[in-house]
Enzyme design. Structure first.
Site, PDB file in Angstrom:
ATOM      1  N   THR A 166      -0.924 -11.291   3.185  1.00 52.15           N
ATOM      2  CA  THR A 166       0.176 -12.157   3.653  1.00 52.15           C
ATOM      3  C   THR A 166       1.334 -11.394   4.293  1.00 52.15           C
ATOM      4  O   THR A 166       2.351 -11.987   4.638  1.00 52.15           O
ATOM      5  CB  THR A 166       0.748 -13.027   2.512  1.00 52.15           C
ATOM      6  OG1 THR A 166       1.387 -12.180   1.541  1.00 52.15           O
ATOM      7  CG2 THR A 166      -0.344 -13.843   1.850  1.00 52.15           C
ATOM      8  N   ASP A 197       0.840  -1.206   0.000  1.00 54.03           N
ATOM      9  CA  ASP A 197       0.000   0.000   0.000  1.00 54.03           C
ATOM     10  C   ASP A 197       0.874   1.256   0.000  1.00 54.03           C
ATOM     11  O   ASP A 197       0.704   2.173  -0.830  1.00 54.03           O
ATOM     12  CB  ASP A 197      -0.890  -0.040   1.259  1.00 54.03           C
ATOM     13  CG  ASP A 197      -2.069   0.914   1.216  1.00 54.03           C
ATOM     14  OD1 ASP A 197      -2.249   1.582   0.191  1.00 54.03           O
ATOM     15  OD2 ASP A 197      -2.803   0.975   2.218  1.00 54.03           O
ATOM     16  N   ALA A 214       1.438  -7.611   6.673  1.00 51.88           N
ATOM     17  CA  ALA A 214       1.023  -7.096   7.979  1.00 51.88           C
ATOM     18  C   ALA A 214      -0.211  -7.827   8.522  1.00 51.88           C
ATOM     19  O   ALA A 214      -0.372  -7.963   9.733  1.00 51.88           O
ATOM     20  CB  ALA A 214       0.728  -5.605   7.867  1.00 51.88           C
ATOM     21  N   TYR A 215      -1.068  -8.328   7.642  1.00 45.80           N
ATOM     22  CA  TYR A 215      -2.304  -8.981   8.093  1.00 45.80           C
ATOM     23  C   TYR A 215      -2.118 -10.451   8.473  1.00 45.80           C
ATOM     24  O   TYR A 215      -3.063 -11.083   8.946  1.00 45.80           O
ATOM     25  CB  TYR A 215      -3.408  -8.814   7.046  1.00 45.80           C
ATOM     26  CG  TYR A 215      -4.071  -7.436   7.068  1.00 45.80           C
ATOM     27  CD1 TYR A 215      -3.658  -6.458   7.960  1.00 45.80           C
ATOM     28  CD2 TYR A 215      -5.118  -7.124   6.208  1.00 45.80           C
ATOM     29  CE1 TYR A 215      -4.254  -5.203   7.991  1.00 45.80           C
ATOM     30  CE2 TYR A 215      -5.729  -5.868   6.230  1.00 45.80           C
ATOM     31  CZ  TYR A 215      -5.288  -4.911   7.136  1.00 45.80           C
ATOM     32  OH  TYR A 215      -5.894  -3.675   7.158  1.00 45.80           O
TER      33      TYR A 215
HETATM   34  N1  AR6 Z   1       5.108  -5.249  -4.738  1.00 47.15           N
HETATM   35  C1  AR6 Z   1       4.504  -6.451  -4.578  1.00 47.15           C
HETATM   36  N2  AR6 Z   1       4.277  -7.015  -3.378  1.00 47.15           N
HETATM   37  C2  AR6 Z   1       4.694  -6.333  -2.281  1.00 47.15           C
HETATM   38  C3  AR6 Z   1       5.336  -5.071  -2.351  1.00 47.15           C
HETATM   39  C4  AR6 Z   1       5.536  -4.521  -3.652  1.00 47.15           C
HETATM   40  N3  AR6 Z   1       6.113  -3.335  -3.825  1.00 47.15           N
HETATM   41  N4  AR6 Z   1       5.614  -4.655  -1.085  1.00 47.15           N
HETATM   42  C5  AR6 Z   1       5.193  -5.623  -0.253  1.00 47.15           C
HETATM   43  N5  AR6 Z   1       4.637  -6.646  -0.969  1.00 47.15           N
HETATM   44  P1  AR6 Z   1       1.164  -6.070   3.031  1.00 47.15           P
HETATM   45  P2  AR6 Z   1      -1.479  -7.009   3.920  1.00 47.15           P
HETATM   46  C6  AR6 Z   1       4.034  -7.910  -0.502  1.00 47.15           C
HETATM   47  O1  AR6 Z   1       1.644  -5.985   4.424  1.00 47.15           O
HETATM   48  O2  AR6 Z   1      -0.871  -8.173   4.589  1.00 47.15           O
HETATM   49  C7  AR6 Z   1      -0.648  -2.050   4.844  1.00 47.15           C
HETATM   50  O3  AR6 Z   1      -0.125  -1.205   5.821  1.00 47.15           O
HETATM   51  C8  AR6 Z   1       4.440  -8.438   0.849  1.00 47.15           C
HETATM   52  O4  AR6 Z   1       5.651  -9.167   0.749  1.00 47.15           O
HETATM   53  O5  AR6 Z   1       1.507  -4.985   2.097  1.00 47.15           O
HETATM   54  O6  AR6 Z   1      -2.693  -7.212   3.058  1.00 47.15           O
HETATM   55  C9  AR6 Z   1      -2.070  -1.681   4.470  1.00 47.15           C
HETATM   56  O7  AR6 Z   1      -2.310  -0.304   4.552  1.00 47.15           O
HETATM   57  C10 AR6 Z   1       3.263  -9.347   1.186  1.00 47.15           C
HETATM   58  O8  AR6 Z   1       3.475 -10.654   0.661  1.00 47.15           O
HETATM   59  O9  AR6 Z   1      -0.458  -6.185   2.974  1.00 47.15           O
HETATM   60  C11 AR6 Z   1      -2.872  -2.444   5.465  1.00 47.15           C
HETATM   61  O10 AR6 Z   1      -2.988  -1.745   6.677  1.00 47.15           O
HETATM   62  C12 AR6 Z   1       2.090  -8.717   0.444  1.00 47.15           C
HETATM   63  O11 AR6 Z   1       2.647  -7.694  -0.396  1.00 47.15           O
HETATM   64  C13 AR6 Z   1      -2.078  -3.703   5.677  1.00 47.15           C
HETATM   65  O12 AR6 Z   1      -0.735  -3.379   5.369  1.00 47.15           O
HETATM   66  C14 AR6 Z   1       1.053  -8.100   1.335  1.00 47.15           C
HETATM   67  O13 AR6 Z   1       1.662  -7.451   2.437  1.00 47.15           O
HETATM   68  C15 AR6 Z   1      -2.511  -4.796   4.742  1.00 47.15           C
HETATM   69  O14 AR6 Z   1      -1.818  -5.966   5.050  1.00 47.15           O
END
Ligand code: AR6
Length: 175
Positions: A123, A35, A125-126
């Site tokens: 996968t 995000d 923060a959640y």
């Molecule tokens: N490109 C692709 N994947 C990514 C990138 C990127 N640039 N950066 C991280 N990931 P997360 P969630 C992967 O935490 O678990 C946020 O603060 C990462 O390795 O981004 O759905 C939001 O605002 C992981 O596998 O999202 C929410 O508050 C995946 O993206 C909360 O985190 C998801 O990790 C959502 O948590």
């Protein structure tokens, strides 16, 4: 089916598809992880667009998704999908994660987009267990594509190696 679904290892903000999916939170106003990366790369226009949606419809509950413009990103649009927070598996997490993928695909279809890229929603923060989340992602996309011509191309963009292996294995198994 296989020729329509692909795994990429890297940063979703750099992927030049019609629409990328953001793993957003219910506020729609940005955060960390993917995000944060999407908002940084897209610039202030994306946050403004998110604020407008937020004013119109309020918070976006888990399992739901909304679409906005993409600011400075190579993509044409961003779908902000809210995944579930993992709470042990007994709080409808699987159903809500499936809904997040399904509602994103519906929005891509409704807007006539040909290509879409997903991060591994929930996968990071959640805390959703990666293997289980990857299975839901692949199964949901496959189910959706069977009866629809759009989106024609779906990319799972994995930032980390573990997810890249999980998705590659699942797609190979599917044949
Ligand atoms: N490109 C692709 N994947 C990514 C990138 C990127 N640039 N950066 C991280 N990931 P997360 P969630 C992967 O935490 O678990 C946020 O603060 C990462 O390795 O981004 O759905 C939001 O605002 C992981 O596998 O999202 C929410 O508050 C995946 O993206 C909360 O985190 C998801 O990790 C959502 O948590």
């Amino acid at each position: 089916m296989k020729s329509r679904v692909h795994v990429l290892h890297g940063d979703i903000t750099q992927v030049a598809v019609d629409v990328i999916v953001n793993a957003a939170n219910s506020s729609l106003l940005g955060g960390g992880g993917v995000d944060g990366a999407i908002h940084r790369a897209a610039g202030p226009a994306l946050l403004e667009a998110c604020k407008k949606v937020r004013q119109q419809m309020g918070e976006c509950p888990a399992g739901h998704a909304v679409i906005t413009q993409a600011g400075d990103l190579p993509a044409k649009a961003v779908i902000h999908a809210v995944g579930p927070v993992w709470q042990g598996g007994e709080h409808r997490e699987a159903e809500l994660l499936e809904d997040a993928y399904m509602n994103s695909l519906q929005l891509a279809l409704a807007n006539g987009y040909n290509s879409i890229a997903f991060p591994a929603i929930s996968t990071g923060a959640y805390g959703y267990p990666r293997a289980a989340a990857a299975e839901i992602a692949v199964k949901t996309v496959s189910k959706f594509l069977i009866r629809r011509a759009l989106p024609d191309q779906v990319y799972f963009v994995c930032y980390d190696e573990e997810n890249a292996h999980l998705y590659s294995r699942l797609l190979t198994q599917q044949g």
